[in-house]
Each structure stands twice: as structure tokens, then as C-alpha cells.
Design a protein around this motif. Structure first.
Motif, PDB file in Angstrom:
ATOM      1  N   MET A   1       0.813  -1.207   0.000  1.00 35.79           N
ATOM      2  CA  MET A   1       0.000   0.000   0.000  1.00 35.79           C
ATOM      3  C   MET A   1       0.850   1.263   0.000  1.00 35.79           C
ATOM      4  N   THR A   2       2.074   1.176   0.505  1.00 39.24           N
ATOM      5  CA  THR A   2       2.949   2.341   0.535  1.00 39.24           C
ATOM      6  C   THR A   2       3.269   2.829  -0.877  1.00 39.24           C
ATOM      7  N   VAL A   3       3.368   1.883  -1.802  1.00 40.23           N
ATOM      8  CA  VAL A   3       3.713   2.200  -3.198  1.00 40.23           C
ATOM      9  C   VAL A   3       2.657   1.589  -4.126  1.00 40.23           C
ATOM     10  N   LYS A   4       1.403   1.850  -3.814  1.00 41.88           N
ATOM     11  CA  LYS A   4       0.335   1.173  -4.549  1.00 41.88           C
ATOM     12  C   LYS A   4       0.282   1.598  -6.021  1.00 41.88           C
ATOM     13  N   GLN A   5       0.988   2.684  -6.383  1.00 46.63           N
ATOM     14  CA  GLN A   5       1.034   3.096  -7.782  1.00 46.63           C
ATOM     15  C   GLN A   5       1.859   2.129  -8.634  1.00 46.63           C
ATOM     16  N   LEU A   6       2.635   1.263  -7.994  1.00 47.35           N
ATOM     17  CA  LEU A   6       3.416   0.264  -8.716  1.00 47.35           C
ATOM     18  C   LEU A   6       2.578  -0.999  -8.924  1.00 47.35           C
TER      19      LEU A   6
ATOM     20  N   GLU B   1      -6.622  -7.029  -2.861  1.00 49.70           N
ATOM     21  CA  GLU B   1      -7.248  -6.552  -4.111  1.00 49.70           C
ATOM     22  C   GLU B   1      -6.290  -6.645  -5.298  1.00 49.70           C
ATOM     23  N   PRO B   2      -5.076  -6.106  -5.227  1.00 48.88           N
ATOM     24  CA  PRO B   2      -4.168  -6.262  -6.365  1.00 48.88           C
ATOM     25  C   PRO B   2      -3.743  -7.707  -6.582  1.00 48.88           C
TER      26      PRO B   2
ATOM     27  N   THR C   1       5.609 -11.131   3.743  1.00 47.95           N
ATOM     28  CA  THR C   1       5.573 -11.098   5.201  1.00 47.95           C
ATOM     29  C   THR C   1       4.149 -11.180   5.752  1.00 47.95           C
ATOM     30  N   THR C   2       3.214 -10.504   5.110  1.00 52.41           N
ATOM     31  CA  THR C   2       1.816 -10.575   5.531  1.00 52.41           C
ATOM     32  C   THR C   2       0.916 -10.415   4.313  1.00 52.41           C
ATOM     33  N   LEU C   3      -0.334 -10.788   4.502  1.00 53.29           N
ATOM     34  CA  LEU C   3      -1.386 -10.433   3.552  1.00 53.29           C
ATOM     35  C   LEU C   3      -2.406  -9.591   4.301  1.00 53.29           C
ATOM     36  N   CYS C   4      -2.749  -8.459   3.722  1.00 50.86           N
ATOM     37  CA  CYS C   4      -3.785  -7.578   4.264  1.00 50.86           C
ATOM     38  C   CYS C   4      -4.968  -7.575   3.293  1.00 50.86           C
TER      39      CYS C   4
END
Length: 279
Positions: free
Chosen positions: A12-17, A39-40, A61-64
Motif C-alpha cells: 500500500m505504501t507504493v500502490k502506484q506500482l 485486491e491487487p 511477510t503478511t497479507l492484508c
């Protein structure tokens, strides 16, 4: 770089990628770990994502996120449970052992926080054994109290642990996220409580900057830009026995408007500066 050994960039920090761009950027930046969002991953395909990440030599490391378990309506409850089972399946496919749970807010027309938390416990009783069977742990994330009405009725680590401790530690633990707990003077003691039973399943970072944006959801500050002493919180979780990955998860419109690789590089640099070196 050894200083990045524990660093994980939350997607989410770099969701534009895109996912391929994220994987390539991590490899180029020497970042070996990522926290992914459903979602992605669903859009790209869980199996395809797993192969992409694996081929890049990265670790998930995790899935959110799972959660949103407070519904009163039987059909809504059944749908939420089914969705969380899918989330567990996705986590297992990606090779991560940790599914982060955002528990959900008050249902429409309800003002009963305690009853909502009990419905979370009831849902966990169904989901925790399923998750264990798939090699996945559930990590309850308390959110700042400003989200209690619409996103998460679990606002403190104490509340999260009261729920988690009804289940074995290898099934249910907690997420410690600086953005959500830094204000709570009881949080250090609750981190120690969580560590004593092996329930710190993930540790996430974001800074607190003001004024908050309209809607408040996307107000997470870049490390070092706000009021939180990141090194202090790292020390708290390490004193409690946590030695795992440290994710940086930022919801920030300003960061999303920038070039994603530059944001990743900056975030890694800030992690070293403010978390590892503690300057």
C-alpha cells in the motif's frame, strides 16, 4: 544491505506500482520482503502473484486484510466468513503465515461496541482452526479510536489481546502498528503481554502527522515526518521477544502521487535512519 534485513515494504505504501513493477523495484533496491494486499493480488491472480514473488526471490511477510466480522445480519455474517476463508487460502498460496485482520466497525443502527467485539470472537472461533489447517495465523490489528465506528471496534492492544487470548497463540495474535497505538500509554505493557505468549505476529510502522486529511484514512506519515519515535517502538517489540520483519505501511496521497520507485527508495532510507539507527 544488512540494515534492510528486516525491512518489508507494504504494497500500500507504493500502490502506484503494479505487482511486476513492485517486485522489480524491490530487487533493484535490495529489499527482500513485501507485505501484500488482497485486491491487487486478486486482480493479478494469487498463483501468478506467488510465482512472481518467488521468482524474484522475495518473501511475503503478511497479507492484508481479512476481518470485517461485526455484521449482525446472518447473510452478511456468512458472506464475511466465506471471504475470510478465501483470504486464508490466498495467504497460504502466497506463502505467508500471517493474515492481518481489521475487525470491522459498528453495524448500521448499532451502538453496542461490546456486542460487536463478541461477534468478532464468535467469528474467530470458526476461522482460527481453518487458518491453522492452512498454516496461517490471524493477526488482529487494533486501529486508532477514530476508526471505531466505521472500520474497527478494536481500538487498543489490550482489546485485541482480550480477543486473541481466547485462542492458541499459533492461531490468533496481534498486529502492532505504531500509527494506531503510539498515543496509548498502556501499549508498551500490552506489547510485553503479547510477547510473553508469542502473540506479536507482525509489526508495522507509519508516522503520525497533523493536520489529518479529510476522511482521515490516508493520513499516515512517512517515517520521520511526524510525532512517533520509531526506534522506541522497535525497542518495545524487541524487548518483548519479537525479531521478525518490520513492515512500513503508509496510506498517503502525497506519496502515491510520486514515482513509486523513488518512494520505495526514500522509505528504505527513512527506515534505516529512524528505525535502525534511531536518529
Amino acid at each position: 544491505m544488512t540494515e534492510l534485513a528486516r525491512f518489508s515494504i507494504n504494497q500500500m505504501t507504493v500502490k502506484q506500482l503494479s505487482l511486476p513493477e513492485l517486485a522489480d523495484a524491490c530487487v533493484q533496491s535490495g529489499v527482500g520482503q513485501v507485505g501484500l494486499w488482497r485486491e491487487p493480488v486478486q486482480e493479478y491472480g494469487p498463483e501468478r502473484t506467488a510465482k512472481l514473488i518467488r521468482d524474484a526471490g522475495l518473501t511475503v511477510t503478511t497479507l492484508c486484510r481479512g476481518g470485517f466480522l461485526t455484521a449482525i445480519d446472518p447473510d452478511e455474517r456468512a458472506a464475511a466468513l466465506a471471504d475470510n476463508r478465501r483470504a486464508v487460502d490466498e495467504a497460504a498460496t502466497l506463502g505467508t503465515d500471517t493474515l492481518v485482520l481489521v475487525s470491522g466497525g459498528l453495524p448500521a443502527g448499532s451502538k453496542d461496541l461490546r456486542a460487536a467485539r463478541e461477534r468478532i470472537a464468535d467469528a474467530l472461533a470458526e476461522l482460527a482452526p481453518y487458518a491453522e489447517d492452512h498454516g496461517v495465523r490471524l493477526a488482529i490489528e487494533p486501529l486508532h479510536p477514530m476508526y471505531a465506528s466505521d472500520r474497527c471496534v478494536v481500538s487498543t492492544l489490550a482489546q485485541a489481546l482480550d480477543l486473541a487470548e481466547r485462542f492458541p497463540a499459533h492461531q490468533v495474535g496481534v498486529t502492532v502498528d505504531t500509527y494506531h497505538v503510539w498515543w496509548d500509554d498502556q501499549a508498551p505493557a500490552q506489547i510485553a503481554r503479547a510477547g510473553a505468549s508469542g502473540r506479536i505476529h507482525t509489526f508495522q510502522l507509519a508516522d503520525w502527522t497533523t493536520p489529518l486529511p479529510e476522511g482521515v484514512l490516508n493520513g499516515r506519515g512517512q517515517l520521520g515526518d511526524g510525532a512517533i519515535d520509531m526506534r522506541e517502538w522497535k525497542d518495545h517489540v524487541e524487548a518483548a521477544g519479537y525479531t521478525g520483519p518490520i513492515e512500513v505501511e503508509l496510506f498517503n496521497e502525497g506519496l502515491w502521487a510520486r514515482e513509486g520507485r523513488a518512494v520505495l527508495t526514500e522509505t528504505a532510507e527513512r527506515f534505516v535512519e529512524h528505525v535502525i539507527r534511531g536518529t
